[in-house]
Motif scaffolding. Structure first.
Motif, PDB file in Angstrom:
ATOM      1  N   ASP A  40      10.493  36.232  82.553  1.00  0.00           N
ATOM      2  CA  ASP A  40       9.889  37.002  83.406  1.00  0.00           C
ATOM      3  C   ASP A  40       8.282  37.028  83.822  1.00  0.00           C
ATOM      4  OD1 ASP A  40      12.017  38.161  82.741  1.00  0.00           O
ATOM      5  OD2 ASP A  40      11.593  40.284  81.540  1.00  0.00           O
ATOM      6  N   ALA A  41       7.462  36.297  84.270  1.00  0.00           N
ATOM      7  CA  ALA A  41       6.316  36.202  84.199  1.00  0.00           C
ATOM      8  C   ALA A  41       6.689  35.114  85.491  1.00  0.00           C
ATOM      9  CB  ALA A  41       5.116  36.243  83.183  1.00  0.00           C
ATOM     10  N   ALA A  42       7.022  33.691  85.268  1.00  0.00           N
ATOM     11  CA  ALA A  42       7.672  33.126  85.831  1.00  0.00           C
ATOM     12  C   ALA A  42       7.908  33.411  86.971  1.00  0.00           C
ATOM     13  CB  ALA A  42       7.950  32.076  84.955  1.00  0.00           C
ATOM     14  N   THR A  43       8.939  34.639  86.791  1.00  0.00           N
ATOM     15  CA  THR A  43      10.154  34.490  88.116  1.00  0.00           C
ATOM     16  C   THR A  43       8.920  35.170  89.208  1.00  0.00           C
ATOM     17  OG1 THR A  43      11.640  34.961  86.664  1.00  0.00           O
ATOM     18  CG2 THR A  43      11.714  36.302  88.603  1.00  0.00           C
ATOM     19  N   LEU A  44       8.967  36.334  88.473  1.00  0.00           N
ATOM     20  CA  LEU A  44       7.353  37.095  89.321  1.00  0.00           C
ATOM     21  C   LEU A  44       6.083  36.176  89.757  1.00  0.00           C
ATOM     22  CD1 LEU A  44       6.856  40.706  87.105  1.00  0.00           C
ATOM     23  CD2 LEU A  44       7.809  40.637  89.252  1.00  0.00           C
ATOM     24  N   PHE A  48       5.756  36.251  93.992  1.00  0.00           N
ATOM     25  CA  PHE A  48       4.831  36.138  94.927  1.00  0.00           C
ATOM     26  C   PHE A  48       4.281  35.316  95.880  1.00  0.00           C
ATOM     27  CE2 PHE A  48       2.847  39.241  91.310  1.00  0.00           C
ATOM     28  CZ  PHE A  48       2.859  40.195  91.801  1.00  0.00           C
ATOM     29  N   GLY A  49       5.218  33.600  95.183  1.00  0.00           N
ATOM     30  CA  GLY A  49       4.638  32.824  96.200  1.00  0.00           C
ATOM     31  C   GLY A  49       5.179  32.668  97.544  1.00  0.00           C
ATOM     32  N   ARG A  50       6.342  33.496  97.637  1.00  0.00           N
ATOM     33  CA  ARG A  50       7.433  33.696  98.586  1.00  0.00           C
ATOM     34  C   ARG A  50       7.133  35.105  99.005  1.00  0.00           C
ATOM     35  NH1 ARG A  50      12.951  32.752  94.831  1.00  0.00           N
ATOM     36  NH2 ARG A  50      12.192  30.438  94.456  1.00  0.00           N
ATOM     37  N   GLY A 137      11.318  41.746  94.830  1.00  0.00           N
ATOM     38  CA  GLY A 137      11.888  40.484  95.228  1.00  0.00           C
ATOM     39  C   GLY A 137      10.341  40.482  96.073  1.00  0.00           C
ATOM     40  N   PRO A 138      10.441  39.016  97.081  1.00  0.00           N
ATOM     41  CA  PRO A 138       9.078  38.767  97.505  1.00  0.00           C
ATOM     42  C   PRO A 138       9.034  39.927  99.213  1.00  0.00           C
ATOM     43  CG  PRO A 138      10.262  37.178  97.772  1.00  0.00           C
ATOM     44  CD  PRO A 138      11.379  38.609  97.731  1.00  0.00           C
ATOM     45  N   ASP A 139       9.705  41.021  99.232  1.00  0.00           N
ATOM     46  CA  ASP A 139       9.930  41.631 100.339  1.00  0.00           C
ATOM     47  C   ASP A 139       9.280  43.079  99.330  1.00  0.00           C
ATOM     48  OD1 ASP A 139      10.112  40.651 102.220  1.00  0.00           O
ATOM     49  OD2 ASP A 139      12.189  41.431 102.345  1.00  0.00           O
ATOM     50  N   MET A 140       9.539  43.403  98.197  1.00  0.00           N
ATOM     51  CA  MET A 140       8.797  44.737  97.587  1.00  0.00           C
ATOM     52  C   MET A 140       7.705  44.130  97.633  1.00  0.00           C
ATOM     53  SD  MET A 140       9.171  47.369  96.477  1.00  0.00           S
ATOM     54  CE  MET A 140      10.634  47.934  96.080  1.00  0.00           C
ATOM     55  N   LEU A 141       7.497  43.193  96.940  1.00  0.00           N
ATOM     56  CA  LEU A 141       6.962  42.383  96.033  1.00  0.00           C
ATOM     57  C   LEU A 141       5.123  42.395  97.622  1.00  0.00           C
ATOM     58  CD1 LEU A 141       6.882  40.213  93.664  1.00  0.00           C
ATOM     59  CD2 LEU A 141       5.702  42.016  93.305  1.00  0.00           C
TER      60      LEU A 141
END
Length: 220
Positions: A40-44, A48-50, A137-141
């Motif tokens: 989960d950490a790697a996914t987040l 964030f990178g996107r 996802g990227p937009d939410m973050l």
């Protein structure tokens, strides 16, 4: 299920009207993620990178490493997994509120499954939101980071005390006399002034080792 307004009232300044959204931050956003699942950490981190924002993510997997991180560094946003070894996200939130360096940092609770009671408890503990991980996802973050950075007070007692300490150290090491009136003017320009009754005592304020003086943000 989202909590009702009667069950939980967000902190003042935590939410923005769409037309009053804060500006995109220019500096890198320092994010602390408390997450025991490496997947989960790697996914987040990838999400964030996107976001097209500059984001530095620090991952801690348990309360011990998390406690060290919040004592040693200042963060802009903290994401707390609700289920963690040795405690839960609410305990992590309480630790955050008791740590001067990050007591005011915006925090968001996350979980694989968000329950109604969990969301209510998270918001009452000071979280800006309680979100399912699958929604991050990227937009939410991106929206979350911009809102969180805009919600955080610019000046805090801890930060102002650090400014005072730095000024004193620089004055002590200066090899030439310092024009304190210019220093006073520079601080006033960013909203830091002396309290009433101390306006003519800037020399002792800056140079004395012990003083009851505390920088205060100008409010008018």
């Amino acid at each position: 299920m989202i909590p009702t307004a009667q069950e939980c009232t967000p902190r003042r300044g935590a939410l923005f009207h769409p037309l009053e959204m804060p500006h995109t931050p220019d500096d890198p956003v320092e994010v602390l993620l408390l997450e025991d699942s490496r997947f989960d950490a790697a996914t987040l981190e990838r999400q964030f990178g996107r976001t097209d924002l500059k984001v530095n993510v620090t991952v801690t997997e348990d309360l011990t490493a998390y406690s060290v991180a919040i004592r040693e560094r200042r963060f802009d946003v903290v994401l707390l997994d609700y289920v963690i070894p040795g405690g839960d996200g609410l305990a992590a939130c309480a630790l955050l509120s008791g740590t001067p360096r990050n007591a005011d940092v915006p925090r968001v609770m996350i979980s694989n499954e968000v329950r109604h009671d969990m969301a209510v408890a998270a918001l009452k503990s000071g979280c800006l939101d309680c979100l399912p991980k699958e929604s991050l996802g990227p937009d939410m973050l991106r929206d979350l980071l911009i809102r969180a950075v805009g919600a955080r007070p610019r000046w805090t007692p801890h930060l102002l005390n650090e400014i005072r300490t730095l000024v004193r150290e620089e004055l002590a090491s200066a090899s030439v006399p310092v024009d304190l009136s210019q220093l006073q003017f520079a601080l006033a320009a960013i909203g830091i002034t002396a309290p009433p009754g101390h306006k003519s005592d800037w020399g002792s304020i800056f140079q004395e080792e012990e003083t009851a003086f505390v920088f205060r943000k100008q409010t008018h």
